[in-house]
Design a protein around this motif. Structure first.
Motif, PDB file in Angstrom:
ATOM      1  N   GLU A 116       0.854  -1.241   0.082  1.00 49.05           N
ATOM      2  CA  GLU A 116      -0.121   0.243  -0.070  1.00 49.05           C
ATOM      3  C   GLU A 116       0.793   1.477   0.621  1.00 49.05           C
ATOM      4  O   GLU A 116       0.296   3.184  -0.472  1.00 49.05           O
ATOM      5  CB  GLU A 116      -0.625  -0.029   1.154  1.00 49.05           C
ATOM      6  CG  GLU A 116      -0.479  -0.777   2.494  1.00 49.05           C
ATOM      7  CD  GLU A 116       0.396  -1.626   3.198  1.00 49.05           C
ATOM      8  OE1 GLU A 116       0.342  -1.479   4.479  1.00 49.05           O
ATOM      9  OE2 GLU A 116      -0.283  -2.327   2.342  1.00 49.05           O
TER      10      GLU A 116
ATOM     11  N   ARG B 132       1.330   2.772  -3.249  1.00 41.67           N
ATOM     12  CA  ARG B 132      -0.006   3.817  -3.552  1.00 41.67           C
ATOM     13  C   ARG B 132      -0.370   5.408  -2.881  1.00 41.67           C
ATOM     14  O   ARG B 132      -0.342   6.447  -3.572  1.00 41.67           O
ATOM     15  CB  ARG B 132      -1.542   3.062  -3.429  1.00 41.67           C
ATOM     16  CG  ARG B 132      -1.676   2.254  -4.368  1.00 41.67           C
ATOM     17  CD  ARG B 132      -3.227   1.717  -3.849  1.00 41.67           C
ATOM     18  NE  ARG B 132      -3.376   0.866  -2.798  1.00 41.67           N
ATOM     19  CZ  ARG B 132      -2.469  -0.624  -2.577  1.00 41.67           C
ATOM     20  NH1 ARG B 132      -2.263  -1.110  -3.494  1.00 41.67           N
ATOM     21  NH2 ARG B 132      -2.766  -1.458  -1.317  1.00 41.67           N
TER      22      ARG B 132
ATOM     23  N   ASP C 257       2.000   7.535  -4.444  1.00 44.20           N
ATOM     24  CA  ASP C 257       2.222   7.050  -6.397  1.00 44.20           C
ATOM     25  C   ASP C 257       0.868   8.737  -5.669  1.00 44.20           C
ATOM     26  O   ASP C 257       0.802   9.605  -6.890  1.00 44.20           O
ATOM     27  CB  ASP C 257       0.880   6.692  -6.481  1.00 44.20           C
ATOM     28  CG  ASP C 257       1.867   5.322  -7.652  1.00 44.20           C
ATOM     29  OD1 ASP C 257       2.792   5.623  -7.922  1.00 44.20           O
ATOM     30  OD2 ASP C 257       0.859   4.423  -8.082  1.00 44.20           O
TER      31      ASP C 257
ATOM     32  N   GLY D  15       2.989   7.800 -11.949  1.00 45.85           N
ATOM     33  CA  GLY D  15       2.481   6.406 -10.801  1.00 45.85           C
ATOM     34  C   GLY D  15       3.602   6.257 -10.852  1.00 45.85           C
ATOM     35  O   GLY D  15       4.940   6.282 -11.759  1.00 45.85           O
TER      36      GLY D  15
END
Length: 163
Positions: free
Chosen positions: A118, A121, A124, A130
């Motif tokens: 995680e 993310r 990102d 990303g």
């Protein structure tokens, strides 16, 4: 001039070791981030966890790269896991420079068995495009060398596809 940049923060040396190996394998420029905050020992460990949980960031000490960040074909970002998050030092870099990064890959180092994917993310959020590759490494883990090699294979494939 090198076209791949490996940029990292390491408190204990685990992330530094991984990033040095990756930079050498890719003939990449290597840069260590620092924020000037004392993060050693038990007190520093507690500060790191607290900063990560609160998403606190301190200004980075100045750094210089061979070329401007948008000109690198790939920027590989290395960070340890702090309280289930990327380090506040890497978060500080991403807040200030993430929007300038054209292509990124992530290397996270961890001490627990949890892979903490995680965090990709989380990172990102600061990088518009990303990430294109990522790996979660546990120092001393039996599979760590395998996953690092797999990451290098993915990065080489990514770079050769661009040419």
């Amino acid at each position: 001039m090198k076209d791949v940049l490996c940029i990292y923060y390491s408190r204990t040396g685990n992330t530094k070791k991984a990033m040095e190996e990756i930079a050498q394998a890719l003939d990449a420029e290597l840069l260590e981030l620092k924020d000037g905050v004392e993060r050693g020992g038990l007190r520093g460990w507690i500060r790191c966890g607290r900063d990560a949980m609160r998403k606190t960031t301190a200004p980075l000490l100045s750094f210089q790269t061979e070329q401007s960040l948008p000109k690198y074909r790939l920027v590989i970002l290395g960070t340890p896991v702090w309280a289930g998050r990327c380090s506040s030092v890497m978060r500080s870099f991403l807040k200030a420079h993430g929007a300038k990064l054209r292509r990124t890959a992530y290397v996270i180092t961890r001490s627990s068995k949890n892979r903490y994917e995680e965090i990709y993310r989380q990172m990102d959020q600061y990088v518009p495009a990303g990430h294109q590759a990522a790996v979660s490494l546990r120092s001393g883990d039996v599979g760590s060398a395998f996953w690092q090699e797999e990451f290098l294979r993915q990065v080489r494939e990514l770079l050769s596809a661009e040419q």
